[in-house]
Design a protein around this motif. Structure first.
Motif, PDB file in Angstrom:
ATOM      1  N   ASP A   9      -2.467   2.011  -6.556  1.00 17.44           N
ATOM      2  CA  ASP A   9      -2.584   0.606  -6.173  1.00 17.44           C
ATOM      3  C   ASP A   9      -4.005   0.097  -6.407  1.00 17.44           C
ATOM      4  O   ASP A   9      -4.220  -0.917  -7.081  1.00 17.44           O
ATOM      5  CB  ASP A   9      -2.237   0.415  -4.692  1.00 17.44           C
ATOM      6  CG  ASP A   9      -0.797   0.773  -4.375  1.00 17.44           C
ATOM      7  OD1 ASP A   9       0.022   0.830  -5.304  1.00 17.44           O
ATOM      8  OD2 ASP A   9      -0.508   1.012  -3.193  1.00 17.44           O
ATOM      9  N   SER A  10      -4.961   0.797  -5.835  1.00 16.85           N
ATOM     10  CA  SER A  10      -6.362   0.363  -5.918  1.00 16.85           C
ATOM     11  C   SER A  10      -6.877   0.452  -7.347  1.00 16.85           C
ATOM     12  O   SER A  10      -7.629  -0.430  -7.803  1.00 16.85           O
ATOM     13  CB  SER A  10      -7.229   1.222  -4.991  1.00 16.85           C
ATOM     14  OG  SER A  10      -6.790   1.123  -3.648  1.00 16.85           O
ATOM     15  N   PHE A  33     -12.725  -4.235  -2.123  1.00 15.70           N
ATOM     16  CA  PHE A  33     -11.665  -3.623  -1.329  1.00 15.70           C
ATOM     17  C   PHE A  33     -12.059  -3.574   0.140  1.00 15.70           C
ATOM     18  O   PHE A  33     -13.242  -3.403   0.480  1.00 15.70           O
ATOM     19  CB  PHE A  33     -11.371  -2.203  -1.827  1.00 15.70           C
ATOM     20  CG  PHE A  33     -10.696  -2.171  -3.164  1.00 15.70           C
ATOM     21  CD1 PHE A  33      -9.327  -2.338  -3.275  1.00 15.70           C
ATOM     22  CD2 PHE A  33     -11.437  -1.983  -4.325  1.00 15.70           C
ATOM     23  CE1 PHE A  33      -8.698  -2.321  -4.513  1.00 15.70           C
ATOM     24  CE2 PHE A  33     -10.823  -1.958  -5.567  1.00 15.70           C
ATOM     25  CZ  PHE A  33      -9.445  -2.129  -5.662  1.00 15.70           C
ATOM     26  N   PHE A  91       0.858  -1.189   0.000  1.00 19.38           N
ATOM     27  CA  PHE A  91       0.000   0.000   0.000  1.00 19.38           C
ATOM     28  C   PHE A  91       0.887   1.230   0.000  1.00 19.38           C
ATOM     29  O   PHE A  91       1.422   1.628   1.027  1.00 19.38           O
ATOM     30  CB  PHE A  91      -0.896  -0.036   1.233  1.00 19.38           C
ATOM     31  CG  PHE A  91      -2.073   0.908   1.179  1.00 19.38           C
ATOM     32  CD1 PHE A  91      -2.565   1.391  -0.027  1.00 19.38           C
ATOM     33  CD2 PHE A  91      -2.707   1.306   2.342  1.00 19.38           C
ATOM     34  CE1 PHE A  91      -3.660   2.238  -0.081  1.00 19.38           C
ATOM     35  CE2 PHE A  91      -3.799   2.149   2.309  1.00 19.38           C
ATOM     36  CZ  PHE A  91      -4.283   2.621   1.100  1.00 19.38           C
ATOM     37  N   LEU A 150     -14.176   1.366  -4.480  1.00 18.27           N
ATOM     38  CA  LEU A 150     -12.915   1.692  -5.147  1.00 18.27           C
ATOM     39  C   LEU A 150     -12.515   3.135  -4.868  1.00 18.27           C
ATOM     40  O   LEU A 150     -11.349   3.418  -4.568  1.00 18.27           O
ATOM     41  CB  LEU A 150     -13.041   1.447  -6.650  1.00 18.27           C
ATOM     42  CG  LEU A 150     -11.904   1.995  -7.524  1.00 18.27           C
ATOM     43  CD1 LEU A 150     -10.568   1.413  -7.124  1.00 18.27           C
ATOM     44  CD2 LEU A 150     -12.195   1.729  -8.994  1.00 18.27           C
ATOM     45  N   ALA A 175     -11.131   3.493  -1.477  1.00 16.37           N
ATOM     46  CA  ALA A 175      -9.792   2.905  -1.390  1.00 16.37           C
ATOM     47  C   ALA A 175      -8.743   3.852  -1.968  1.00 16.37           C
ATOM     48  O   ALA A 175      -7.644   3.981  -1.431  1.00 16.37           O
ATOM     49  CB  ALA A 175      -9.772   1.568  -2.123  1.00 16.37           C
TER      50      ALA A 175
END
Length: 343
Positions: A116-117, A128, A111, A143, A146
């Motif tokens: 990343d997400s 997530f 992370f 999303l 996140a």
């Protein structure tokens, strides 16, 4: 930086919370300004249209992934260096079975950035979750949440009223989806792996856990310091291209068994509570209802620690970094000190 020495890992000297300094543009500054101003309207338009409107329509997974790839492509994120443990380069198409995450699997991801997400969503269309250091439960999020969480302050405990669940329940609820866990609980600059939340320990024994590490070139799109929205957008949009280095480790299984009878009783209580919920209620629990479960320290036995260490060591090896002893609490203290310095 001497006054921040307490925020370096004692064993290795690694400072995982310091922002990565961008390379000076020099004579290319006008080019960077042009790229930023050119890309910004397209990026904002596509991202806003998707997250405000299109994501709520039944477009299908394939079309949604295409739009997410468009969002990734506008800043120039189209070079993906993918490598999988046990698979030689060039033979991925022939030997990928069981080596990449599939529905009903769990991804334990590094992370470091909002990207990343976005990348994981464009590839796997997952569910997530948010993990916290002191509870085995997780919070299911969207999303967009996140992505924004990568730019938010670290949290040691779930916010009041948050609906908590566990990975076992999420896998039952979403058998056709991959579950993404960020076990470090907060972002770093990619130079170290933080201690893990025990949330991964609620993964059923037969479920595959894939450690996945993502690194970026240039690395200044990482967001270890929260709230730097404009700085992140500048670093993202002012360069011609970005490269994501994706590494997927071999599968890890949760073979541990909790020995604490109190924890077992809590798990049975949670299971019964969720099973008795009506159809009109989500299969989750609030922090108010299950305060006794989420507020107490999540102790782990030696066998459980071995599983968390195995996943942590895999992420560190994939990222070519070391594990550090600094925690979410340490990052919160660092953010306070860093904010005072900038005032």
């Amino acid at each position: 930086m001497e006054k921040y020495s307490q925020f370096r890992d004692r064993g290795s000297g690694i400072a995982p919370f310091f922002p990565v300094t961008s390379t000076a543009a020099g004579i290319y500054l006008p080019v960077h300004i042009f790229l930023f101003l050119f890309k910004l309207p397209f990026f904002v338009t596509v991202a806003t249209t998707y997250f405000l409107f299109l994501q709520w329509f039944p477009l299908g997974s394939l079309l949604k992934k295409a739009i997410l790839w468009m969002i990734l492509g506008i800043p120039g994120i189209w070079w993906i260096d993918l490598q999988i443990d046990g698979v030689k380069k060039g033979s991925l198409a022939k030997k990928h079975e069981g080596r990449v995450p599939q529905p009903s699997n769990v991804i334990a991801s590094s992370f470091t950035s909002p990207i990343d997400s976005l990348y994981l969503a464009a590839i796997f269309d997952p569910i997530f979750t948010v993990s916290y250091p002191h509870t085995r439960q997780v919070q299911e999020i969207s999303l967009l949440s996140a992505i924004l969480r990568a730019l938010s302050k670290p949290q040691e405990h779930p916010p009041k009223g948050a609906r908590m669940t566990d990975l076992k329940t999420l896998l039952v609820e979403h058998p056709q989806r991959v579950i993404v866990v960020f076990p470090e609980c907060t972002t770093t600059n990619g130079k170290g792996i933080l201690p893990f939340s025990p949330s991964l320990l609620t993964t059923p024994p037969g479920t595959k856990i894939f450690p996945v590490n993502l690194r970026y070139t240039p690395p200044d799109v990482t967001t270890p310091v929260p709230g730097l929205y404009l700085s992140f957008l500048w670093n993202l949009l002012s360069r011609p291209t970005h490269c994501i280095r994706v590494r997927i480790a071999e599968v890890v299984y949760n073979t541990s068994k909790p020995t604490d009878s109190v924890a077992e009783k809590k798990d049975r209580y949670l299971t019964n509570f969720l099973e008795n919920l009506g159809e009109d209620s989500a299969m989750t629990s609030s922090t108010d209802t299950l305060a006794s479960l989420s507020d107490q320290p999540a102790e782990v036995n030696a066998e459980e620690k071995r599983i968390l260490d195995k996943v942590g060591e895999a992420l560190a090896r994939l990222g070519r970094v070391k594990r550090v002893g600094l925690t979410v609490k340490d990052k919160a203290a660092f953010i306070d000190a860093w904010s005072k310095r900038r005032r």
